[in-house]
Design an enzyme around this catalytic site. Sequence first.
Site, PDB file in Angstrom:
ATOM      1  N   VAL A   1      59.457  57.179  28.147  1.00  0.00           N
ATOM      2  CA  VAL A   1      58.445  56.129  28.253  1.00  0.00           C
ATOM      3  C   VAL A   1      57.147  56.595  28.915  1.00  0.00           C
ATOM      4  O   VAL A   1      56.054  56.209  28.477  1.00  0.00           O
ATOM      5  CB  VAL A   1      59.031  54.866  28.943  1.00  0.00           C
ATOM      6  CG1 VAL A   1      59.109  55.010  30.455  1.00  0.00           C
ATOM      7  CG2 VAL A   1      58.252  53.642  28.539  1.00  0.00           C
ATOM      8  N   THR A   2      57.240  57.445  29.951  1.00  0.00           N
ATOM      9  CA  THR A   2      56.010  57.840  30.663  1.00  0.00           C
ATOM     10  C   THR A   2      55.054  58.587  29.735  1.00  0.00           C
ATOM     11  O   THR A   2      53.868  58.282  29.655  1.00  0.00           O
ATOM     12  CB  THR A   2      56.355  58.761  31.848  1.00  0.00           C
ATOM     13  OG1 THR A   2      57.137  59.860  31.344  1.00  0.00           O
ATOM     14  CG2 THR A   2      57.136  58.016  32.918  1.00  0.00           C
TER      15      THR A   2
ATOM     16  N   ALA B   1      71.185  71.937  29.131  1.00  0.00           N
ATOM     17  CA  ALA B   1      71.191  71.501  27.729  1.00  0.00           C
ATOM     18  C   ALA B   1      71.849  70.135  27.603  1.00  0.00           C
ATOM     19  O   ALA B   1      72.869  69.865  28.231  1.00  0.00           O
ATOM     20  CB  ALA B   1      71.949  72.510  26.874  1.00  0.00           C
TER      21      ALA B   1
ATOM     22  N   GLU C   1      71.225  58.142  35.830  1.00  0.00           N
ATOM     23  CA  GLU C   1      71.795  57.184  34.866  1.00  0.00           C
ATOM     24  C   GLU C   1      73.275  56.947  35.151  1.00  0.00           C
ATOM     25  O   GLU C   1      73.825  55.921  34.759  1.00  0.00           O
ATOM     26  CB  GLU C   1      71.630  57.719  33.442  1.00  0.00           C
ATOM     27  CG  GLU C   1      70.265  57.508  32.834  1.00  0.00           C
ATOM     28  CD  GLU C   1      69.994  56.055  32.476  1.00  0.00           C
ATOM     29  OE1 GLU C   1      70.817  55.446  31.772  1.00  0.00           O
ATOM     30  OE2 GLU C   1      68.964  55.527  32.907  1.00  0.00           O
TER      31      GLU C   1
ATOM     32  N   SER D   1      72.757  63.065  36.346  1.00  0.00           N
ATOM     33  CA  SER D   1      71.641  62.126  36.184  1.00  0.00           C
ATOM     34  C   SER D   1      71.842  60.849  36.985  1.00  0.00           C
ATOM     35  O   SER D   1      72.966  60.358  37.135  1.00  0.00           O
ATOM     36  CB  SER D   1      71.535  61.768  34.701  1.00  0.00           C
ATOM     37  OG  SER D   1      70.717  60.633  34.529  1.00  0.00           O
TER      38      SER D   1
ATOM     39  N   TYR E   1      75.296  58.133  26.842  1.00  0.00           N
ATOM     40  CA  TYR E   1      74.734  59.295  27.548  1.00  0.00           C
ATOM     41  C   TYR E   1      75.244  59.332  28.987  1.00  0.00           C
ATOM     42  O   TYR E   1      75.734  60.357  29.472  1.00  0.00           O
ATOM     43  CB  TYR E   1      73.202  59.209  27.529  1.00  0.00           C
ATOM     44  CG  TYR E   1      72.510  60.147  28.499  1.00  0.00           C
ATOM     45  CD1 TYR E   1      72.330  61.492  28.193  1.00  0.00           C
ATOM     46  CD2 TYR E   1      72.043  59.689  29.732  1.00  0.00           C
ATOM     47  CE1 TYR E   1      71.692  62.354  29.080  1.00  0.00           C
ATOM     48  CE2 TYR E   1      71.404  60.537  30.631  1.00  0.00           C
ATOM     49  CZ  TYR E   1      71.235  61.861  30.296  1.00  0.00           C
ATOM     50  OH  TYR E   1      70.607  62.724  31.178  1.00  0.00           O
TER      51      TYR E   1
ATOM     52  N   THR F   1      64.411  75.469  26.358  1.00  0.00           N
ATOM     53  CA  THR F   1      63.245  74.991  25.596  1.00  0.00           C
ATOM     54  C   THR F   1      62.847  73.568  25.991  1.00  0.00           C
ATOM     55  O   THR F   1      61.847  73.051  25.492  1.00  0.00           O
ATOM     56  CB  THR F   1      63.534  75.022  24.078  1.00  0.00           C
ATOM     57  OG1 THR F   1      64.734  74.257  23.837  1.00  0.00           O
ATOM     58  CG2 THR F   1      63.722  76.440  23.574  1.00  0.00           C
TER      59      THR F   1
END
Length: 354
Positions: free
Chosen positions: A203-204, A92, A142, A140, A163, A16
Site C-alpha cells: 500500500v505505501t 524468500a 502478520e 512477520s 500468508y 532480488t
Amino acid sequence: MRMAGKPKRALVTGITGQDGSYLAEFLLNKGYEVHGVIRRASTFNTERIQHIYRDPHDDNCGFFLHYGDLNDATGLRRILHRVKPDEVYNLAAQSHVKVSFEQAEYTADTVATGTLRLFESLRDYIDVSGCQVKIYQAGSSEMFGASPPPQNEDTPFYPRSPYAVSKVAAYWYGVNYREAYGMFIANGILFNHESPRRGETFVTRKITRAASRIKLGLQNELFLGNLAAFRDWGFAGDYVEAMWLMLQHEKPGDYVIATGEAHSVQEFVELVFNLLELNWRDYVKIDPRYFRPSEVDYLLGDSTRARNLLQWKPRVSFEQLVRMMLNHDLEMARQEKTLREAGHKVEPRGVPFG
Ligand code: NAP
Ligand code: G4F
C-alpha cells in the site's frame, strides 16, 4: 570454520526482493562474500541488485548468484554444499497478504514448507560438514494478526491470512529445529518496513507512486481498499541491520523489530497528498476488490528486547520514510513525463494490480 583473514560468507534467499537488496548491500559493506538465490524468470528480476552486481569473472568479485527456489530441495542442498555459508538469511517468500488468499496452497508451499526444506537441507549440511551455520528466518508481525496492540515476543499469534498462518508454521519450525538439533536459528518478527524499493503493490508504494503521477498529471485517480488499518511502518534499510545483529548475538533468539509508532493507511495517504499540496479526497476512491476476507486491524510493535539485547534502534522516522519514498517516485514520474513530452510512447512500469 572460516580460515583467519577470509571474509565471512552469507547466503541470502530472496536477494532480488526489497530486503534482500538492502541486506546484500549491508553485508558487502561489512566485507562479507555474498551469495544470493535467484529464481529463473522470463524477464530480468534483478533490478534491485543491479547496482551491486559484480562480474564473477573479476578477481575478488565477492558477490555471486545461484539459481534456486524454496520449492526445490535438491537445488537448495546443492547450493549449500557449493557455497559453504557461515550465515544464511531466509528472506524468500510469496510475501503479499492479499495474494495469499488467492494462492493459499502455493503460499504455504513456499513460506511454510519452503522454510522446512531449507532447514532440513541445513540440518544435513551441518551434520555432514561439521560446519557451524547461523540462520535468520524472516518472520512477520502478520503472525500476531488479531492480537491487540502493542505486540511483543510474548504476544500470542493469531494469524488472519494463509500468508500469516504459513509464517507461524515457519516460525515454529525454527524454534523446533533449534531445540531438537541445537541449530542456531533466529526468528525475526519484523513489522512493516518500506523503502523506495518496496514492491509497487504494497500500500505505501502504491500510494507514493500514484500520488506522484497524479501530481504530474500522468493519472487522475487512485483505487485503494481499507483505509482504517493501522501499521507500524519503518525503513527497510534499518531493519536489515537488525537481521544481522540477531546472528552476531551469542545465542539464537526471537526478536520483534518495530518503530513503536503506528499510523492508519488514511494517515499515510493524507501525509503524502499534503506534501504534494493536493487534497486526497479529490483523487482516492475505494475499491472493495482490495479488501481482504479477514483483515489485520492494528499492528504496533514493542521492540524493547531487540533494543536492549541487540542495541538496535530505528534511525529513519515515519515522515522521513514517506519523504524518501515520495522523492524517489516523483523523480520517476518526472522522467516518465519528460519522455512522453519528447514524443516517446511510455507505459508506466507494471500494472496497478494489488
Ligand atoms: P519481497 O520484496 O516480496 O521479496 C521476496 C523475495 O522472495 C523475492 O526475491 C522473490 O523472488 C523471492 N521468492 C519468492 N518466492 C520464492 C521461491 N519460491 N523461491 C525462492 N525465492 C522466492 O519481500 P520483502 O519485503 O523483501 O520481504 C522479505 C521477507 O521478509 C519475506 O519473507 C517477507 O515475507 C518477510 N517480511 C517482510 C516484511 C516487510 O514489511 N517488507 C515484514 C515482515 C516480514 P522474485 O524477485 O523472483 O519474485
Ligand atoms: O501494504 P500491505 O499490502 O501490507 P501488509 O498486508 O501489512 O503486509 C506487509 O507487511 C507484513 C508485516 O506486517 C509482511 F509480513 C508482509 O509480507 C507485507 O510486507 O497492506 C497494508 C494495509 C492492509 O491493512 C491493507 O488492507 O493496507 C491496506 N490496504 C488498503 N488499500 C491496501 C490497499 N493494501 C494493498 N496492498 N493495496 C491496497 O490498495
